[in-house]
Design an enzyme around this catalytic site. Structure first.
Site, short mmCIF file in Angstrom:
data_model
loop_
_atom_site.label_atom_id
_atom_site.label_comp_id
_atom_site.label_asym_id
_atom_site.label_seq_id
_atom_site.Cartn_x
_atom_site.Cartn_y
_atom_site.Cartn_z
N GLY A 1 40.04 -6.93 42.63
CA GLY A 1 40.40 -7.53 43.92
C GLY A 1 39.34 -8.53 44.35
O GLY A 1 38.15 -8.39 44.02
N HIS B 1 40.00 5.96 46.68
CA HIS B 1 39.88 4.69 45.95
C HIS B 1 39.26 4.89 44.56
O HIS B 1 38.17 4.38 44.26
CB HIS B 1 39.05 3.68 46.76
O1 LIG Z 1 40.02 -1.79 43.86
C1 LIG Z 1 39.33 -1.99 42.91
C2 LIG Z 1 39.01 -3.27 42.41
O2 LIG Z 1 39.33 -4.29 43.05
O3 LIG Z 1 38.39 -3.32 41.34
#
Ligand SMILES: O=CC(=O)O
Length: 339
Positions: free
Chosen positions: A82, A304
């Site tokens: 991201g 996460h």
């Molecule tokens: O969410 C995790 C990433 O963006 O690596």
């Protein structure tokens, strides 16, 4: 490489990646030697005159940081797929190159998507909680006990249809899904060739959806797999959830704010949808034990961990270092984000 180039690294890396970083003799490495996110003030204090910064999704890259770093800054290497923590227009404006790790985590995140789908449909969180709270003796096996929907025969709707979404499809097809619909902002984003091999044995229709409303209405499983932007923030909100089937589940493996948490809790309270599986949530990581989402028995929330396999995190760390070093050495990055 000219003499002593300053790089700032905002996390302790795994030993192999640390070794790779330290193998470059001309670097002055300023590093936050901790597994936890670095302090913003520490970053701002150390950024001036740096040529490269290696950081994670916990570190905001904005005009303040870029201006503090100054004109020496040539490369930012993000340990993430991201890039929503990065003000990409400001990075582009300064001709700073951006590296990231978009490919290496695909399988790990797709695996987790399947886990969350199963947890949401089969009431995994609720079941574990019942056992931990000592309720099993009061709920012996019975025909309808803890029943839920299943993947076979379902329509799966994707918001975003990039690598992770497609790798999730690949995993779901053998479960016997009936149909896949997807919404993408990138018209070129469509099922890749290798899926057709898989689909020869088990034909499944994989078609773009005309609108988000179609994804909401048709899907038994909604998988949020898009990046976070102005247009995707709260895409899964009151309206979307209101259109979903009563026995449908929603899974978020992308970014928390794509799902409106208040709207999700309301939909779960009113039993408008069957359940949810979340790897990400608005306001993370500040989700304390009194957060109301944790009272939702049909919502499974994990912290996460989409890419958290040994191999994947090792690969991400190595690639982040390689991306950083590549620019300093005038070589090509493993993965450069086109700005
Ligand atoms: O969410 C995790 C990433 O963006 O690596």
């Amino acid at each position: 490489m000219p003499e002593k180039i300053k790089v700032v690294v905002t996390r302790q890396l795994i030993p192999e990646a640390q070794k790779l970083l330290e193998s470059e003799p001309n670097l002055e490495i300023i590093q936050w030697h901790n597994e936890n996110p670095c302090d913003r003030n520490w970053l701002l204090t150390n950024a001036p005159n740096s040529t490269g910064i290696l950081l994670t999704l916990s570190d905001k890259v904005d005009t303040e940081l870029l201006e503090t770093a100054g004109p020496t800054l040539k490369v930012i290497s993000s340990f993430s797929v991201g890039t929503d923590h990065i003000e990409t227009s400001a990075v582009k404006h300064r001709n700073i190159r951006l590296g990231y790790t978009p490919t290496i985590l695909t399988d790990a995140v797709a695996d987790l998507a399947v886990m969350l789908i199963l947890m949401a449909q089969r009431r995994g969180g609720e079941g574990i909680r019942n056992v931990l709270d000592g309720r099993w003796p009061q709920m012996p096996w019975s025909p309808a006990l803890m029943t839920g929907p299943q993947i076979g025969g379902s329509v799966v709707g994707f918001l975003g249809f990039g690598r992770i979404a497609q790798a999730t499809v690949k995993r779901l097809v053998p479960f016997g899904v009936e149909k896949v619909v997807y919404l993408t902002s990138r018209p070129g984003e469509r099922a890749r060739e290798d899926y057709f091999g898989l689909l020869r044995d088990q034909p499944v229709s994989i078609e773009p959806a005309g609108s988000w409303e179609e994804v909401a209405r048709e899907s038994d499983i909604v998988v949020v797999a898009c990046s976070l932007s102005e247009s995707t923030k709260h895409l899964v909100g009151t309206e979307f959830l209101g259109m979903m089937k009563k026995e449908a589940v929603v899974v978020n493996i992308a970014r928390g704010p794509v799902v409106d948490t208040d709207a999700l809790m309301k939909a779960l309270d009113e039993e408008r949808i069957f359940g949810a599986g979340l790897d990400v949530i608005e306001g993370e990581p500040n989700i304390t034990a009194d957060h109301p989402i944790l009272r939702q028995k049909r919502c499974v929330l994990v912290p996460h961990i989409g890419s958290a396999t040994f191999n994947t995190r090792m690969g991400m760390a190595m690639e982040s270092v390689r991306n950083l070093l590549a620019v300093l050495r005038g070589e090509e990055m493993v993965n450069e984000c086109v700005l």
